[in-house]
Design an enzyme around this catalytic site. Sequence first.
Site, PDB file in Angstrom:
ATOM      1  N   ASN A 218    -117.506   5.016  19.413  1.00  0.00           N
ATOM      2  CA  ASN A 218    -118.899   4.718  19.710  1.00  0.00           C
ATOM      3  C   ASN A 218    -118.992   3.476  20.596  1.00  0.00           C
ATOM      4  O   ASN A 218    -118.359   2.466  20.332  1.00  0.00           O
ATOM      5  CB  ASN A 218    -119.700   4.496  18.425  1.00  0.00           C
ATOM      6  CG  ASN A 218    -119.752   5.742  17.562  1.00  0.00           C
ATOM      7  OD1 ASN A 218    -119.289   5.748  16.433  1.00  0.00           O
ATOM      8  ND2 ASN A 218    -120.288   6.822  18.108  1.00  0.00           N
ATOM      9  N   ASP A 246    -119.283   9.791   9.362  1.00  0.00           N
ATOM     10  CA  ASP A 246    -120.413  10.598   8.892  1.00  0.00           C
ATOM     11  C   ASP A 246    -120.513  11.953   9.574  1.00  0.00           C
ATOM     12  O   ASP A 246    -121.389  12.760   9.225  1.00  0.00           O
ATOM     13  CB  ASP A 246    -121.724   9.824   9.064  1.00  0.00           C
ATOM     14  CG  ASP A 246    -122.042   9.475  10.520  1.00  0.00           C
ATOM     15  OD1 ASP A 246    -121.210   9.748  11.400  1.00  0.00           O
ATOM     16  OD2 ASP A 246    -123.121   8.903  10.760  1.00  0.00           O
ATOM     17  N   ASP A 271    -121.890   0.949   8.892  1.00  0.00           N
ATOM     18  CA  ASP A 271    -122.799   0.625  10.002  1.00  0.00           C
ATOM     19  C   ASP A 271    -124.211   1.065   9.636  1.00  0.00           C
ATOM     20  O   ASP A 271    -124.990   1.505  10.476  1.00  0.00           O
ATOM     21  CB  ASP A 271    -122.331   1.293  11.296  1.00  0.00           C
ATOM     22  CG  ASP A 271    -122.959   0.681  12.553  1.00  0.00           C
ATOM     23  OD1 ASP A 271    -123.345  -0.493  12.502  1.00  0.00           O
ATOM     24  OD2 ASP A 271    -123.065   1.390  13.574  1.00  0.00           O
ATOM     25  N   LEU A 297    -129.298   7.148  19.250  1.00  0.00           N
ATOM     26  CA  LEU A 297    -128.639   7.084  17.948  1.00  0.00           C
ATOM     27  C   LEU A 297    -128.402   5.626  17.573  1.00  0.00           C
ATOM     28  O   LEU A 297    -127.905   4.836  18.379  1.00  0.00           O
ATOM     29  CB  LEU A 297    -127.310   7.844  17.994  1.00  0.00           C
ATOM     30  CG  LEU A 297    -126.510   7.916  16.685  1.00  0.00           C
ATOM     31  CD1 LEU A 297    -127.247   8.736  15.640  1.00  0.00           C
ATOM     32  CD2 LEU A 297    -125.132   8.525  16.947  1.00  0.00           C
TER      33      LEU A 297
END
Length: 369
Positions: A218, A246, A271, A297
Amino acid sequence: MSVALINASLFTGTEKLENKALLVKDGMISSIVKNTEVPEGFHTVDLTGLNVAPGLIDLQIYGSGGKLFGGLPDVEGLAQMEDDLLQQGTTGFMATAGTNSDDVVFKAIDAAKEYRHKARGNYLGLHLEGPYLNVKRKGAHPENFIKKGALAEIKSWVERAEGELKMMTIAPEIQDQDVIDYLYSKDIIISAGHSDASYEEALGFLNKPIQAATHLYNAMPPIHHRQPGLVPAIFKLKPYTSVVADGIHVSFPMIELAKRELGNRLFLITDAVTEANEGIYQHVFTGEKYTMPDGTLSGSCLTMLKAVENCVTKVGITLEEALRMGSTYPAELLKGRKLGLLKVGYDANIIVFNNQFKHHSTYLSGKLI
């Protein structure tokens, strides 16, 4: 009180034991003996059919229960996180604040200092994710507050924090070496994240002295066969690396790849955020994830135990190893703390859960929460 936890599957962080009793005394692990050899003076707790493991450790969490410390930092937000996380089996956490104005950074630092005197025991300190990031990989961080680090500024923050600033996520490729060297000299964990570093740049700073990488994949350049970028450099040099397990922030096949490459250097974070309609981080819950109002996101809705469960059921990692990813490995990154193992002399921070990954109970320094 001296407590003996008996008749559970015992995951120590190094091995799985059956038919053993975990003895806790004066807030520490005092011994592991046979169930039939519990000494006199210990209160026996029968946990038949349950699992006992080191308490989970989350080095990156923004908020909980409607209080977003990461965007609107205050003592009440820290208390909310601490209470909620103890009820989930997370016995150590770093409260995280995102890229923001200098005033909000000051508020996060001051709240962290004030709360230290009130903390129940699982609050580990402050993690600043930003503002020294790369705008090209800003994610949900506001571009107008992202900046290059300045030595005088970071010195003032560290001095103001009086030891409460424990970790910073930065984009190393845009920082001057004196900023990095200063953070390292103060024993602050430096983690590469929200970075657009090339493969060659990353080889120059990972483990030299950047000890970690933040939320793998990410806010990083995607792997490309002609421009490998940061991720392959992480795979090569293997700093401690966090991942949000996740299935939304990172797909499970990519977690499997990361585990194969990084082994005992891959660890779990949530997070996690909470719904917020004030400040610059207004997280909207869509039923399975959080986004910013524009649809970007943002943080997760994970718990650490759910991340462990996903690693086991979705990625195929053994329960023993998934628990290490949630406790032992982040504890190793912290250094100097007797956390993350059920070992004689270590803090008696313990999670108890069933085979369906439902939390049963938490012990913090040997006390039932």
